[in-house]
Design an enzyme around this catalytic site. Structure first.
Site, PDB file in Angstrom:
ATOM      1  N   ASP A  44       0.826  -1.202   0.000  1.00 21.13           N
ATOM      2  CA  ASP A  44       0.000   0.000   0.000  1.00 21.13           C
ATOM      3  C   ASP A  44       0.864   1.257   0.000  1.00 21.13           C
ATOM      4  O   ASP A  44       0.349   2.374  -0.097  1.00 21.13           O
ATOM      5  CB  ASP A  44      -0.998   0.000   1.159  1.00 21.13           C
ATOM      6  CG  ASP A  44      -0.358  -0.138   2.531  1.00 21.13           C
ATOM      7  OD1 ASP A  44       0.887  -0.185   2.620  1.00 21.13           O
ATOM      8  OD2 ASP A  44      -1.102  -0.215   3.529  1.00 21.13           O
ATOM      9  N   LYS A 112      -0.504  -9.535   2.964  1.00 22.61           N
ATOM     10  CA  LYS A 112       0.266  -9.032   4.107  1.00 22.61           C
ATOM     11  C   LYS A 112      -0.637  -8.153   4.963  1.00 22.61           C
ATOM     12  O   LYS A 112      -1.321  -7.280   4.446  1.00 22.61           O
ATOM     13  CB  LYS A 112       1.496  -8.242   3.662  1.00 22.61           C
ATOM     14  CG  LYS A 112       2.338  -7.734   4.851  1.00 22.61           C
ATOM     15  CD  LYS A 112       3.713  -7.275   4.405  1.00 22.61           C
ATOM     16  CE  LYS A 112       3.699  -5.950   3.671  1.00 22.61           C
ATOM     17  NZ  LYS A 112       3.203  -4.814   4.527  1.00 22.61           N
ATOM     18  N   GLU A 180       9.986  -3.896  10.106  1.00 23.38           N
ATOM     19  CA  GLU A 180      10.359  -2.600   9.536  1.00 23.38           C
ATOM     20  C   GLU A 180      10.857  -1.642  10.615  1.00 23.38           C
ATOM     21  O   GLU A 180      10.192  -1.425  11.634  1.00 23.38           O
ATOM     22  CB  GLU A 180       9.165  -1.975   8.809  1.00 23.38           C
ATOM     23  CG  GLU A 180       9.488  -0.639   8.161  1.00 23.38           C
ATOM     24  CD  GLU A 180       8.403  -0.131   7.238  1.00 23.38           C
ATOM     25  OE1 GLU A 180       8.568   0.979   6.698  1.00 23.38           O
ATOM     26  OE2 GLU A 180       7.383  -0.833   7.042  1.00 23.38           O
TER      27      GLU A 180
END
Length: 276
Positions: A44, A112, A180
């Site tokens: 996204d 995801k 992340e």
């Protein structure tokens, strides 16, 4: 033959590093596959990289399906993973409906989802229904208004929570996890504790693999790239130079030349112009 999630999972015990890359359209998917990228993420992040938004939040399910469909059409081997966007999996029913649309309409091989233990029941239900799920912990852009855009889990309590979240996702059936912007030491510890692959972005070299954004590593945007990204090329500069040359040649009349033009027989032209 297309790579499967079992192939990806087998890379961890074999010590094979996993290279994952975002792709948002057909041309990038074709090039990535030709280069041997085994796993593509239709993230996204396309909201910022492609549509010019400041965050991922405006991205809709229809946006994801449209882009993911193009990426799938450009591949025959790479495993294609797509994000479920903001609040499209807030409830189990929402998640099932969203997953059905993306899997059926786009043809991706996995989804995801951002979040830890709180979404573990949803991950478990999706996997029970045959939907492969990749988790995403650390900096989760869909939660940037509550977590901020910064390195996550530097403190002991936060680090422990992240590890517990990772274990919960693994237990729920996630086939891999993205970490992340977390400290290198923590990412390495999580990678060692989990049996499933851990793919880092801004999480150091101790993960089982890396994922990067197409535009960042190719230098498509001017200015400074994110700290975690290496610019392997300066494609943006090359494109800009080519466009300047195009404008210059059109304005000077040197383009097009005979090589880019077509001819017709003089008598055919005469007959066309003089026809009543």
């Amino acid at each position: 033959m297309r790579i499967t999630l079992f192939d990806v999972q087998a890379m961890k015990p074999a010590g094979q590093r996993i290279a994952m890359l975002t792709a948002y359209d057909h041309p990038s998917a074709v090039l990535a596959e030709r280069a041997g990228v085994p796993m593509l993420l239709v993230g996204d992040s396309l909201g910022m990289a492609v549509h010019g938004f400041d965050t991922t939040l405006p991205v809709t399910l229809d946006d994801m399906i449209r882009h993911a469909r193009a990426v799938v059409r450009g591949t025959s081997r790479a495993l294609v993973v797509a994000d479920l966007p903001f609040l499209t999996y807030a409830t189990e029913a929402d998640a099932i409906a969203s997953a059905r649309r993306v899997m059926q309409e786009a043809g991706v091989q996995a989804l995801k989802l951002e979040g830890g233990a709180t979404i573990a029941p949803t991950v478990r239900r999706l996997t029970e229904l045959g939907v492969p799920v990749m988790g995403h912990l650390g900096l989760t852009p869909q939660s940037q208004h509550t977590l901020g855009l910064r390195v996550q889990a530097r403190q002991a309590a936060e680090a422990r929570r992240l590890l517990d979240d990772a274990l919960a996702l693994q237990d729920a059936g996630a086939f891999a996890i993205v970490l992340e912007l977390v400290p290198t030491e923590l990412a390495q510890a999580v990678t060692r504790r989990l049996q499933i692959p851990v793919i880092g972005i801004g999480a150091g070299a101790g993960c089982d693999g890396q994922v990067q954004v197409w535009h960042d590593i190719l230098g498509l945007f001017p200015g400074k790239s994110p700290r975690h990204a290496k610019r392997f090329a300066e494609i943006g500069t090359a494109i800009e130079d080519a466009l300047r040359a195009y404008v210059s040649e059109v304005q000077s009349g040197t383009f097009p030349t005979e090589a880019q033009s077509s001819r017709m027989k003089p008598d055919e032209l005469s007959r066309a112009l003089n026809a009543e």
